[in-house]
Design an enzyme around this catalytic site. Structure first.
Site, PDB file in Angstrom:
ATOM      1  N   TRP A  29     -10.690 -19.705  14.792  1.00 34.52           N
ATOM      2  CA  TRP A  29     -11.654 -18.637  14.520  1.00 34.52           C
ATOM      3  C   TRP A  29     -11.899 -17.806  15.761  1.00 34.52           C
ATOM      4  O   TRP A  29     -11.988 -16.578  15.697  1.00 34.52           O
ATOM      5  CB  TRP A  29     -12.960 -19.216  13.962  1.00 34.52           C
ATOM      6  CG  TRP A  29     -12.746 -19.957  12.691  1.00 34.52           C
ATOM      7  CD1 TRP A  29     -12.975 -21.284  12.459  1.00 34.52           C
ATOM      8  CD2 TRP A  29     -12.223 -19.431  11.453  1.00 34.52           C
ATOM      9  NE1 TRP A  29     -12.637 -21.602  11.169  1.00 34.52           N
ATOM     10  CE2 TRP A  29     -12.172 -20.491  10.536  1.00 34.52           C
ATOM     11  CE3 TRP A  29     -11.803 -18.170  11.053  1.00 34.52           C
ATOM     12  CZ2 TRP A  29     -11.710 -20.332   9.227  1.00 34.52           C
ATOM     13  CZ3 TRP A  29     -11.341 -18.001   9.746  1.00 34.52           C
ATOM     14  CH2 TRP A  29     -11.299 -19.076   8.853  1.00 34.52           C
ATOM     15  N   ASP A  57     -20.660 -17.004  17.256  1.00 30.95           N
ATOM     16  CA  ASP A  57     -20.276 -17.331  15.880  1.00 30.95           C
ATOM     17  C   ASP A  57     -20.796 -18.741  15.590  1.00 30.95           C
ATOM     18  O   ASP A  57     -20.276 -19.718  16.109  1.00 30.95           O
ATOM     19  CB  ASP A  57     -18.743 -17.272  15.759  1.00 30.95           C
ATOM     20  CG  ASP A  57     -18.236 -17.708  14.383  1.00 30.95           C
ATOM     21  OD1 ASP A  57     -19.057 -18.077  13.516  1.00 30.95           O
ATOM     22  OD2 ASP A  57     -17.001 -17.689  14.182  1.00 30.95           O
ATOM     23  N   LYS A  77     -21.048 -22.547   4.870  1.00 30.53           N
ATOM     24  CA  LYS A  77     -20.977 -23.871   5.486  1.00 30.53           C
ATOM     25  C   LYS A  77     -22.323 -24.572   5.610  1.00 30.53           C
ATOM     26  O   LYS A  77     -22.354 -25.775   5.510  1.00 30.53           O
ATOM     27  CB  LYS A  77     -20.266 -23.801   6.823  1.00 30.53           C
ATOM     28  CG  LYS A  77     -18.759 -23.715   6.597  1.00 30.53           C
ATOM     29  CD  LYS A  77     -18.037 -22.936   7.630  1.00 30.53           C
ATOM     30  CE  LYS A  77     -16.626 -22.616   7.158  1.00 30.53           C
ATOM     31  NZ  LYS A  77     -16.116 -21.433   7.845  1.00 30.53           N
TER      32      LYS A  77
HETATM   33  C1  LIG Z   1     -15.301 -20.546   8.297  1.00 30.90           C
HETATM   34  C2  LIG Z   1     -15.466 -19.929   9.604  1.00 30.90           C
HETATM   35  C3  LIG Z   1     -15.185 -18.565   9.824  1.00 30.90           C
HETATM   36  C4  LIG Z   1     -14.634 -17.656   8.753  1.00 30.90           C
HETATM   37  O1  LIG Z   1     -15.598 -17.338   7.843  1.00 30.90           O
HETATM   38  P1  LIG Z   1     -15.302 -16.324   6.639  1.00 30.90           P
HETATM   39  O2  LIG Z   1     -16.663 -16.190   6.044  1.00 30.90           O
HETATM   40  O3  LIG Z   1     -14.310 -16.988   5.744  1.00 30.90           O
HETATM   41  O4  LIG Z   1     -14.785 -15.064   7.193  1.00 30.90           O
HETATM   42  C5  LIG Z   1     -15.423 -18.056  11.083  1.00 30.90           C
HETATM   43  N1  LIG Z   1     -15.882 -18.822  12.072  1.00 30.90           N
HETATM   44  C6  LIG Z   1     -16.139 -20.135  11.903  1.00 30.90           C
HETATM   45  C7  LIG Z   1     -16.648 -20.940  13.049  1.00 30.90           C
HETATM   46  C8  LIG Z   1     -15.931 -20.727  10.671  1.00 30.90           C
HETATM   47  O5  LIG Z   1     -16.189 -22.029  10.499  1.00 30.90           O
END
Ligand SMILES: *Cc1c(COP(=O)(O)O)cnc(C)c1O
Length: 354
Positions: free
Chosen positions: A101, A168, A192
């Protein structure tokens, strides 16, 4: 019987939330209309949006001067929106490279300017969190990933940044206390720890925006969404509603501090067994182990079939590791009860005894 859902994302949500959400699909607020067939500008939905925003502010103690947004495009869209909104023309940004990511975030920032990578754990397939790096103060911002979902590593401490700080937090937001005032932008895809896929939470400090000298496309400009309260266009009403329910569930649970204690217990239980049981081995550096995604391997791969049969029979789902790491990954997000972790630990012991 409901399965023990260890999926990494989309993933487990509280059972009560699923029940409330399914009721609202048929009949929302006893109005004999579905939540997903009413106007997003109607009173009942406007109340949902403001309650969701309010719960985020309460649960994370968001200070004054920050906006809470519910956007679309996933965390992946933020990989681009962050540099568009923070990087000056011919500017530069600083990133840590701690997983897939992070790498994708770096790729988007590179479209707009220079990217300096200060901490990089790609040398060991991202099995640890880089530390002790220096963040150049003349950069427009510093970006990090708090929890690396695929590799099971988590930043236990955040560096002090001499420039703007962006994180993030997709896979560990609301799982532990964070000091929002240390950050200028926090973002997280909902799927998540907060709700279904389809909305992205963004917490942004208002005063950092509008300084790039760039003509930002309307939909990608945080100020567009701030000025319209996340209703510039039709918001994803269902994901926002379910996120609101999950945040209310978390508040009723006792908030982030209360769930953090339970999350620690669940992680200690599972890592304890991985370290004790001679059949298993953790893949992440011990001091960087994630309390959300627990990655481990069988030392002897010939035991895989026996292990897979055991966990399948116990009603466990979603523990196959990501293809880039292999082995197993047990995601133990907020909604995962400790009883489900106990079931997994029991299976690991059974495999050892057989
Ligand atoms: C799942 C995830 C993403 C991607 O998320 P999307 O909503 O599918 O774009 C980005 N960063 C992290 C840390 C993730 O776990």
């Amino acid at each position: 019987m409901k399965k023990h859902n260890f999926s990494a994302g989309p993933c487990i949500l509280p059972q009560e939330v699923l029940k409330q959400a399914s009721d609202a699909i048929l009949n929302f607020n006893n109005d004999n209309l579905s939540l997903i067939e009413i106007s997003h500008r109607s009173k009942p939905f406007v109340a949902v949006m403001s309650k969701a925003i309010d719960l985020v502010k309460q649960l994370l103690s968001v200070p004054k001067g920050y906006s809470v947004l519910f956007l679309q495009g996933g965390a992946s869209m933020e990989f681009l929106m962050v540099p568009l909104n923070l990087m000056r023309i011919n500017g530069k940004a600083v990133y840590t490279n701690t997983g897939v990511w992070a790498k994708k975030a770096i790729a988007e920032a590179k479209r707009l300017g220079e990217v300096i990578v200060v901490g990089d754990s790609s040398d060991t397939n991202y099995s640890y969190i880089p530390k002790g790096y220096e963040i150049p103060s003349d950069a427009d911002y510093f970006h990090c990933t708090s929890n690396n979902t695929i590799y099971g590593t988590q930043m236990k401490e955040f560096p002090t940044s001499p420039t703007l700080m962006v994180c993030d937090m997709s896979s560990d937001i609301f799982s532990r206390t964070v000091n929002v005032s240390e950050f200028d932008i926090i973002y997280a895809g909902a799927q998540k720890n907060m709700g279904p896929a389809g909305t992205t939470l963004v917490i942004v400090k208002n005063e950092v925006l509008g300084k790039t000298g760039r003509n930002i496309p309307t939909m990608l400009d945080y100020n567009t969404h701030i000025s319209k309260g996340s209703m510039f266009n039709t918001p994803p009403v269902f994901p926002i509603y379910v996120s609101m329910l999950t945040l209310q569930w978390l508040k009723d649970f006792g908030g982030v501090e209360a769930i953090e204690k339970v999350n620690q217990k669940k992680a200690d239980l599972l890592y304890g067994e991985i370290d004790r049981n001679p059949l298993f081995k953790g893949t992440a550096a011990k001091e960087d182990r994630s309390n959300m995604n627990v990655c481990f391997l069988l030392n002897d791969s010939s035991k895989e079939d026996a292990f897979n049969t055991l966990w399948n029979a116990a009603g466990i789902s979603g523990i196959k590791g990501h293809r880039s790491v292999g082995g197993y990954r047990a995601s133990i997000y907020n909604a995962m009860p400790i009883e489900s972790v106990q079931v997994l630990v029991k299976i690991m012991k059974t495999l050892e005894q057989n």
